[in-house]
Design a protein around this motif. Structure first.
Motif, short mmCIF file in Angstrom:
data_model
loop_
_atom_site.label_atom_id
_atom_site.label_comp_id
_atom_site.label_asym_id
_atom_site.label_seq_id
_atom_site.Cartn_x
_atom_site.Cartn_y
_atom_site.Cartn_z
N GLU A 151 36.13 32.42 49.17
CA GLU A 151 35.71 33.10 47.94
C GLU A 151 34.21 33.30 47.97
O GLU A 151 33.50 32.61 48.69
N GLN A 152 33.77 34.28 47.20
CA GLN A 152 32.34 34.53 47.07
C GLN A 152 32.07 35.04 45.67
O GLN A 152 32.69 36.00 45.22
N ASP A 153 31.19 34.36 44.98
CA ASP A 153 30.82 34.70 43.62
C ASP A 153 29.59 35.61 43.65
O ASP A 153 28.86 35.63 44.63
N GLY A 154 29.39 36.37 42.59
CA GLY A 154 28.20 37.21 42.49
C GLY A 154 28.39 38.61 43.03
O GLY A 154 27.41 39.29 43.33
N GLN A 155 29.64 39.05 43.17
CA GLN A 155 29.88 40.43 43.60
C GLN A 155 29.55 41.38 42.44
O GLN A 155 29.73 41.04 41.28
N GLY A 194 25.75 39.98 29.51
CA GLY A 194 24.45 40.24 30.12
C GLY A 194 24.29 39.60 31.49
O GLY A 194 23.31 39.85 32.18
N TYR A 195 25.26 38.73 31.89
CA TYR A 195 25.18 38.01 33.16
C TYR A 195 26.49 38.08 33.94
O TYR A 195 26.75 37.26 34.80
N MET A 196 27.32 39.05 33.64
CA MET A 196 28.65 39.12 34.24
C MET A 196 28.61 39.61 35.69
O MET A 196 27.81 40.48 36.04
N SER A 197 29.49 39.04 36.49
CA SER A 197 29.70 39.47 37.87
C SER A 197 31.14 39.15 38.25
O SER A 197 31.92 38.66 37.43
N TYR A 198 31.48 39.42 39.50
CA TYR A 198 32.85 39.20 39.98
C TYR A 198 32.86 38.19 41.11
O TYR A 198 31.89 38.08 41.88
N LYS A 199 33.97 37.50 41.22
CA LYS A 199 34.24 36.62 42.35
C LYS A 199 35.38 37.24 43.14
O LYS A 199 36.40 37.62 42.56
N VAL A 216 49.72 36.02 52.09
CA VAL A 216 48.38 36.57 51.87
C VAL A 216 48.21 36.94 50.41
O VAL A 216 49.09 37.55 49.80
N ASP A 217 47.07 36.57 49.87
CA ASP A 217 46.74 36.90 48.49
C ASP A 217 45.25 37.24 48.42
O ASP A 217 44.42 36.47 48.90
N ALA A 218 44.93 38.38 47.86
CA ALA A 218 43.54 38.75 47.58
C ALA A 218 43.41 38.90 46.08
O ALA A 218 44.31 39.44 45.42
N SER A 219 42.31 38.42 45.52
CA SER A 219 42.16 38.48 44.07
C SER A 219 40.69 38.54 43.70
O SER A 219 39.81 38.37 44.54
N SER A 220 40.46 38.78 42.42
CA SER A 220 39.10 38.82 41.91
C SER A 220 39.11 38.25 40.50
O SER A 220 40.15 38.17 39.84
N GLN A 221 37.93 37.88 40.06
CA GLN A 221 37.80 37.32 38.71
C GLN A 221 36.42 37.69 38.18
O GLN A 221 35.41 37.47 38.85
#
Length: 181
Positions: free
Chosen positions: A156-160, A81-86, A70-75
């Protein structure tokens, strides 16, 4: 959650354990959570301070995964001005059975929210009910007896709006889980 200024912080883990890995995986279908969870108002001082309100009769399920799978990660990404997390999660389920097939079919076109316990005892939330994780599975039979046979799942889900955020420790015992089989 605007940041006014920087703070001093020691990020070296000097003389402290810092084990990688995941001990437990809890999962709920996003539609089984009433409203948006977590939302910005649920995060105080860098931790999530509320549990989701579940649809009547719905609870988190616990997936038991082979050790070290199991691996959970973020990026964080995006131009200024447009930054978010995946948010990302990967895990394996060993074996092949009608029960595993039936469980994995529940993920088809259905987003999920995960709570994972890291090896240091910290619980983190992956995804959100309004921006859930959609899993894709890959099954392998293996070529010979000692090969791994089972499912690898990735989502994965982008835009967090935020990084993987810890769940307040006092909430852990209140997570509503399905009974063990």
């Amino acid at each position: 959650m605007p940041t006014v200024s920087f703070s001093n912080i020691d990020g070296t883990s000097h003389q402290k354990p810092n084990p990688g890995g995941i001990r437990q995986v809890y999962v709920a279908i996003a539609r089984d959570i009433q409203g948006v969870w977590p939302k910005e108002a649920d995060i105080t001082a860098g931790e999530i301070t509320t549990l989701p309100v579940m649809v009547t009769g719905k609870k988190f399920a616990e997936y038991e995964c082979p050790d070290g799978t199991v691996d959970a990660s973020s990026q964080q990404s995006g131009d200024p001005g447009y930054m978010s997390y995946k948010h990302m999660i990967n895990f394996s389920l060993a074996g092949y059975s009608k029960e595993l097939i039936a469980e994995l079919q529940k993920h088809r076109n259905a987003g999920s929210v995960f709570i994972v316990e890291q090896n240091d005892g910290t619980f983190s939330v992956v995804g959100s009910s309004d921006n859930p994780i959609y899993l894709k599975s890959d099954f392998k039979t293996g070529k010979k007896g000692s090969d791994k046979r089972g499912f690898d799942l990735k989502g994965e889900q982008d835009g967090q709006m935020w990084d993987l955020v810890p769940l307040k420790e006092t909430l852990i015992s209140q997570i509503q889980l399905l009974p063990q089989v």
